[in-house]
Design an enzyme around this catalytic site. Structure first.
Site, PDB file in Angstrom:
ATOM      1  N   CYS A   1       0.816  -1.215   0.000  1.00 11.42           N
ATOM      2  CA  CYS A   1       0.000   0.000   0.000  1.00 11.42           C
ATOM      3  C   CYS A   1       0.849   1.264   0.000  1.00 11.42           C
ATOM      4  O   CYS A   1       0.308   2.374  -0.098  1.00 11.42           O
ATOM      5  CB  CYS A   1      -0.953  -0.018   1.180  1.00 11.42           C
ATOM      6  SG  CYS A   1      -2.067  -1.428   1.106  1.00 11.42           S
TER       7      CYS A   1
ATOM      8  N   CYS B   1     -13.163  -0.360   8.567  1.00 11.97           N
ATOM      9  CA  CYS B   1     -12.279  -0.764   7.450  1.00 11.97           C
ATOM     10  C   CYS B   1     -12.222   0.259   6.326  1.00 11.97           C
ATOM     11  O   CYS B   1     -13.237   0.887   5.985  1.00 11.97           O
ATOM     12  CB  CYS B   1     -12.785  -2.064   6.835  1.00 11.97           C
ATOM     13  SG  CYS B   1     -12.844  -3.444   7.983  1.00 11.97           S
ATOM     14  N   SER B   2     -11.050   0.344   5.693  1.00  9.21           N
ATOM     15  CA  SER B   2     -10.932   1.075   4.436  1.00  9.21           C
ATOM     16  C   SER B   2     -11.657   0.284   3.350  1.00  9.21           C
ATOM     17  O   SER B   2     -12.029  -0.874   3.543  1.00  9.21           O
ATOM     18  CB  SER B   2      -9.470   1.255   4.064  1.00  9.21           C
ATOM     19  OG  SER B   2      -8.832  -0.010   3.975  1.00  9.21           O
TER      20      SER B   2
ATOM     21  N   HIS C   1      -9.509   3.302  -1.040  1.00 13.08           N
ATOM     22  CA  HIS C   1      -8.128   2.826  -0.921  1.00 13.08           C
ATOM     23  C   HIS C   1      -7.742   1.896  -2.086  1.00 13.08           C
ATOM     24  O   HIS C   1      -7.574   0.688  -1.883  1.00 13.08           O
ATOM     25  CB  HIS C   1      -7.975   2.123   0.441  1.00 13.08           C
ATOM     26  CG  HIS C   1      -6.595   1.675   0.776  1.00 13.08           C
ATOM     27  ND1 HIS C   1      -5.452   2.234   0.257  1.00 13.08           N
ATOM     28  CD2 HIS C   1      -6.159   0.692   1.619  1.00 13.08           C
ATOM     29  CE1 HIS C   1      -4.388   1.618   0.755  1.00 13.08           C
ATOM     30  NE2 HIS C   1      -4.790   0.675   1.565  1.00 13.08           N
TER      31      HIS C   1
HETATM   32  N1  CAA Z   1     -23.320 -10.875   9.278  1.00 10.25           N
HETATM   33  C1  CAA Z   1     -22.205 -11.600   9.474  1.00 10.25           C
HETATM   34  N2  CAA Z   1     -21.186 -11.663   8.591  1.00 10.25           N
HETATM   35  C2  CAA Z   1     -21.332 -10.952   7.466  1.00 10.25           C
HETATM   36  C3  CAA Z   1     -22.468 -10.186   7.185  1.00 10.25           C
HETATM   37  C4  CAA Z   1     -23.490 -10.167   8.147  1.00 10.25           C
HETATM   38  N3  CAA Z   1     -24.603  -9.437   7.980  1.00 10.25           N
HETATM   39  N4  CAA Z   1     -22.296  -9.581   5.990  1.00 10.25           N
HETATM   40  C5  CAA Z   1     -21.091  -9.979   5.539  1.00 10.25           C
HETATM   41  N5  CAA Z   1     -20.517 -10.809   6.435  1.00 10.25           N
HETATM   42  C6  CAA Z   1     -19.212 -11.440   6.351  1.00 10.25           C
HETATM   43  C7  CAA Z   1     -19.263 -12.632   5.461  1.00 10.25           C
HETATM   44  O1  CAA Z   1     -18.460 -13.657   6.029  1.00 10.25           O
HETATM   45  C8  CAA Z   1     -18.636 -12.138   4.171  1.00 10.25           C
HETATM   46  O2  CAA Z   1     -17.879 -13.127   3.534  1.00 10.25           O
HETATM   47  P1  CAA Z   1     -18.511 -13.962   2.271  1.00 10.25           P
HETATM   48  O3  CAA Z   1     -18.621 -12.979   1.141  1.00 10.25           O
HETATM   49  O4  CAA Z   1     -17.531 -15.016   2.002  1.00 10.25           O
HETATM   50  O5  CAA Z   1     -19.849 -14.426   2.705  1.00 10.25           O
HETATM   51  C9  CAA Z   1     -17.680 -11.067   4.665  1.00 10.25           C
HETATM   52  O6  CAA Z   1     -18.313 -10.496   5.810  1.00 10.25           O
HETATM   53  C10 CAA Z   1     -17.435  -9.978   3.667  1.00 10.25           C
HETATM   54  O7  CAA Z   1     -18.668  -9.523   3.233  1.00 10.25           O
HETATM   55  P2  CAA Z   1     -18.806  -8.713   1.896  1.00 10.25           P
HETATM   56  O8  CAA Z   1     -17.917  -9.328   0.866  1.00 10.25           O
HETATM   57  O9  CAA Z   1     -20.236  -8.513   1.571  1.00 10.25           O
HETATM   58  O10 CAA Z   1     -18.216  -7.350   2.395  1.00 10.25           O
HETATM   59  P3  CAA Z   1     -17.952  -6.064   1.587  1.00 10.25           P
HETATM   60  O11 CAA Z   1     -17.828  -6.329   0.121  1.00 10.25           O
HETATM   61  O12 CAA Z   1     -18.926  -5.032   2.018  1.00 10.25           O
HETATM   62  O13 CAA Z   1     -16.516  -5.696   2.116  1.00 10.25           O
HETATM   63  C11 CAA Z   1     -14.883  -5.546   3.809  1.00 10.25           C
HETATM   64  C12 CAA Z   1     -16.347  -5.299   3.446  1.00 10.25           C
HETATM   65  C13 CAA Z   1     -14.610  -7.028   3.866  1.00 10.25           C
HETATM   66  C14 CAA Z   1     -14.621  -4.898   5.142  1.00 10.25           C
HETATM   67  C15 CAA Z   1     -13.988  -4.885   2.713  1.00 10.25           C
HETATM   68  O14 CAA Z   1     -14.334  -3.551   2.536  1.00 10.25           O
HETATM   69  C16 CAA Z   1     -12.524  -4.999   3.049  1.00 10.25           C
HETATM   70  O15 CAA Z   1     -11.929  -6.075   2.880  1.00 10.25           O
HETATM   71  N6  CAA Z   1     -11.880  -3.873   3.499  1.00 10.25           N
HETATM   72  C17 CAA Z   1     -10.478  -3.878   3.873  1.00 10.25           C
HETATM   73  C18 CAA Z   1      -9.582  -3.800   2.660  1.00 10.25           C
HETATM   74  C19 CAA Z   1      -8.143  -3.973   3.052  1.00 10.25           C
HETATM   75  O16 CAA Z   1      -7.812  -4.792   3.895  1.00 10.25           O
HETATM   76  N7  CAA Z   1      -7.256  -3.180   2.436  1.00 10.25           N
HETATM   77  C20 CAA Z   1      -5.855  -3.184   2.790  1.00 10.25           C
HETATM   78  C21 CAA Z   1      -5.644  -2.381   4.017  1.00 10.25           C
HETATM   79  S1  CAA Z   1      -4.077  -2.718   4.769  1.00 10.25           S
HETATM   80  C22 CAA Z   1      -3.022  -1.547   4.116  1.00 10.25           C
HETATM   81  O17 CAA Z   1      -3.431  -0.485   3.723  1.00 10.25           O
HETATM   82  C23 CAA Z   1      -1.569  -1.904   4.046  1.00 10.25           C
HETATM   83  C24 CAA Z   1      -1.156  -2.840   2.960  1.00 10.25           C
HETATM   84  O18 CAA Z   1      -0.005  -2.782   2.515  1.00 10.25           O
HETATM   85  C25 CAA Z   1      -2.069  -3.877   2.447  1.00 10.25           C
END
Ligand code: CAA
Length: 420
Positions: free
Chosen positions: A105, A239-240, A366
Site C-alpha cells: 500500500c 475498514c478502508s 483505498h
Molecule cells: N453478518 C455476518 N457476517 C457478514 C455479514 C453479516 N450481515 N455480511 C457480511 N458478512 C461477512 C461474510 O463472512 C462475508 O464473507 P462472504 O462474502 O464469504 O460471505 C464477509 O463479511 C465480507 O462480506 P462482503 O464481501 O459482503 O463485504 P464487503 O464487500 O462489504 O466488504 C470488507 C467489506 C470485507 C470490510 C472490505 O471492505 C474490506 O476487505 N476492506 C479492507 C480492505 C483492506 O484490507 N485493504 C488493505 C488495508 S491494509 C493496508 O493499507 C496496508 C497494505 O499494505 C495492504
C-alpha cells in the site's frame, strides 16, 4: 532526506475512486448492469495520465522518466508490466522510460521517492502514477491477494481477512493498554464518512455513517473476523474500502517548472521526505507504528519542523485504529492519547490540524497503489484552495503525508510546503 536540488509538485490528477457503495459502481443491483462495465486498470491508468496532461496543458515530450505504483495488477487484473501501460495514454509518451514500483500500500509513496531521487540525479520532469483495481473479485478472495503485503507464510492464517485481523490485533492490544471504546473508534469512521460526503470524488460520497451505526455491530455493520480472539475488535465500519482508482503527480525541478511553463505559485515544494522499511512479519510492539514514526520523524527533522508546525495531514487510515496510531507515531498526540485528538474535533476539516480532509482511506477509498499519490495530491489541492466543499478555510503552508505498506513495514512520509 532533504532534496539537494529542490523538487516541486507541478501538477496532479485523481480519478474518482469507486467500488461497492458508490453510485457509479456497476454491480448486480445497478440499473446499468449489463449495459456498462466498470473501468479497467488500463482505463484508470490511461485516464489519470490524460487528465493530468489535459487539465494542466502539459507537453508530454518534456517528461523524462516515470514510475507507476501498483501492488497486485497480476492478481486482480491479470496485468503486469505497467510501466509500458503508462505509455498507452498518449503517443507522445513513447520512448520515455517508465517502470512499476511495488511496496504494497506504500507503492505510490515509494514511486514518489524514486521520482525525487531521479531529479537529484539530474532529470527535470518526472511523472508518478498510482493505480489499483480490486473489485474484480469478492472481498474474501481479495483479502488473500492483499495478504501478500504481510508475511504470507506466517501471517496469512490469522484470519481469512488477514489485514483487517492484523490491525484488529493492534486495536485489541491498544484497548488493553490504554482503554479505547467502540464509540472512540466510531469517531474516526464518522469523520471519514462525513468528509467523503463533501467530496464527489470519494468512493463513499453517498454513504452516511452515524456514531450509533459505527459503534454498534449490526447486519449492516458486521464483525467479519472468525478468529475468536479478534472477532470483537473490528467491524466493517472500521475498514478502508476495496476501491478502484488512480492518481498522478508530476514532479519537477525549478528548471523543469520553467520548461513546463508552470509558475511557482502553481507549484508545491517537496521540502523533505522520510522512507523506512522494517522486516515483514516482525512487528515489535503492537502499540506503536514505529516505521511510521521513523519515516515521519526523518521527514520532519529534515524539514526542520516539529509536529506542531503541521497545518494539514494525510495519514494512512487503512483501519480506524491505524489513524489513531498515526497521530501518535507522527507526534500529533502523546502515546495513549490519540483518541482525544479526534474526540476534540481538532482533526476535522474545521479543526486546527485537519487530517484526511477528503475522507481518507475509509471514506475517499483505498485503491492501494494510488493511495500515497492521492494523499500528496490532496495536500496540493488543499494548499491551492481546490477542494470546494471540503476546503479548509484558511491558508495552509505546511502539510505532511504518511503512506504505509503492510502492517507498518514500509512507510513514506513527505513534508510539503506551499510556494506562495
Ligand atoms: N453478518 C455476518 N457476517 C457478514 C455479514 C453479516 N450481515 N455480511 C457480511 N458478512 C461477512 C461474510 O463472512 C462475508 O464473507 P462472504 O462474502 O464469504 O460471505 C464477509 O463479511 C465480507 O462480506 P462482503 O464481501 O459482503 O463485504 P464487503 O464487500 O462489504 O466488504 C470488507 C467489506 C470485507 C470490510 C472490505 O471492505 C474490506 O476487505 N476492506 C479492507 C480492505 C483492506 O484490507 N485493504 C488493505 C488495508 S491494509 C493496508 O493499507 C496496508 C497494505 O499494505 C495492504
Amino acid at each position: 532526506m532533504k532534496p539537494m536540488k529542490p523538487v516541486y509538485i507541478a501538477a496532479q490528477a485523481v480519478t474518482p475512486f469507486i467500488g461497492k457503495g458508490n453510485p457509479n459502481f456497476i454491480d448486480k443491483g445497478h440499473e446499468e448492469f449489463g449495459v456498462r462495465e466498470n473501468p479497467t486498470l488500463e482505463d484508470h491508468i490511461v485516464g489519470v495520465v490524460r487528465k493530468l496532461i489535459d487539465d494542466h496543458h502539459i507537453d508530454p515530450t518534456l517528461i523524462q522518466r516515470g514510475y507507476i505504483g501498483n501492488f497486485a495488477g497480476e492478481l486482480f487484473s491479470h496485468q503486469a508490466h505497467l510501466g509500458a501501460m503508462v505509455a498507452r495514454a498518449d503517443e507522445r509518451l513513447s520512448g520515455i522510460g517508465f517502470a512499476r514500483v511495488e511496496a504494497a500500500c506504500a507503492s505510490g509513496g515509494v514511486g514518489i521517492v524514486n521520482a525525487i531521487e531521479s531529479i537529484q540525479s539530474g532529470l527535470d520532469v518526472v511523472l508518478v502514477v498510482g493505480a489499483e483495481v480490486q473489485t474484480t473479485v469478492r472481498a474474501r478472495e481479495g483479502a488473500d491477494y492483499l495478504a501478500r503485503a504481510a508475511h504470507y507464510a506466517s501471517e496469512r492464517s490469522i484470519d481469512d481477512f488477514t489485514f483487517p485481523a492484523l490491525l484488529a490485533r493492534r486495536a485489541k492490544a491498544y484497548k488493553e493498554a490504554y482503554g479505547l471504546s467502540e464509540r472512540d473508534l466510531a469517531h474516526f469512521s464518522v469523520k471519514a464518512y462525513d468528509n467523503a460526503n463533501r467530496n464527489p470524488m470519494a468512493h463513499m460520497c453517498a454513504v452516511k455513517m452515524t456514531l450509533e451505526q459505527a459503534e454498534t455491530a449490526s447486519d449492516g455493520n458486521p464483525k467479519i473476523l472468525k478468529n475468536p480472539e479478534l472477532h470483537d475488535h473490528l467491524k466493517v465500519s472500521d475498514c478502508s474500502q476495496v476501491s478502484d482508482g488512480a492518481a498522478a503527480v508530476l514532479l519537477a525541478s525549478e528548471a523543469g517548472l520553467q520548461k513546463l511553463g508552470r509558475a511557482m505559485e502553481d507549484a508545491v515544494k517537496l521540502r523533505s521526505y522520510g522512507f523506512c522499511t522494517n522486516p515483514l512479519g516482525e512487528v515489535k510492539d503492537l502499540l506503536e507504528l514505529d516505521t511510521a514514526a521513523a519515516a515521519a520523524g526523518e521527514a520532519m527533522r529534515d524539514a526542520n519542523i516539529t509536529p506542531q508546525d503541521i497545518q494539514v495531514a494525510e495519514v494512512h487510515d487503512c483501519f480506524t485504529i491505524a489513524e489513531l496510531m498515526m497521530y501518535e507515531a507522527i507526534g500529533l498526540a502523546e502515546k495513549g492519547k490519540g483518541k482525544e485528538l479526534v474526540l476534540s474535533g481538532r482533526t476535522s476539516i474545521e479543526g486546527d490540524i485537519p487530517v484526511n480532509t477528503g475522507g481518507g482511506l475509509i471514506g475517499f477509498g483505498h485503491p492501494v497503489g494510488a493511495t500515497g499519490i492521492k494523499q500528496t495530491a490532496e495536500i496540493y489541492r488543499q494548499m491551492k484552495g481546490q477542494c470546494e466543499d471540503y476546503q479548509v478555510q484558511r491558508e495552509l503552508n505546511l502539510g505532511l503525508t504518511a503512506n504505509m505498506g503492510g502492517d507498518d513495514r514500509t512507510v513514506v512520509s513527505l513534508v510539503l510546503e506551499n510556494t506562495v
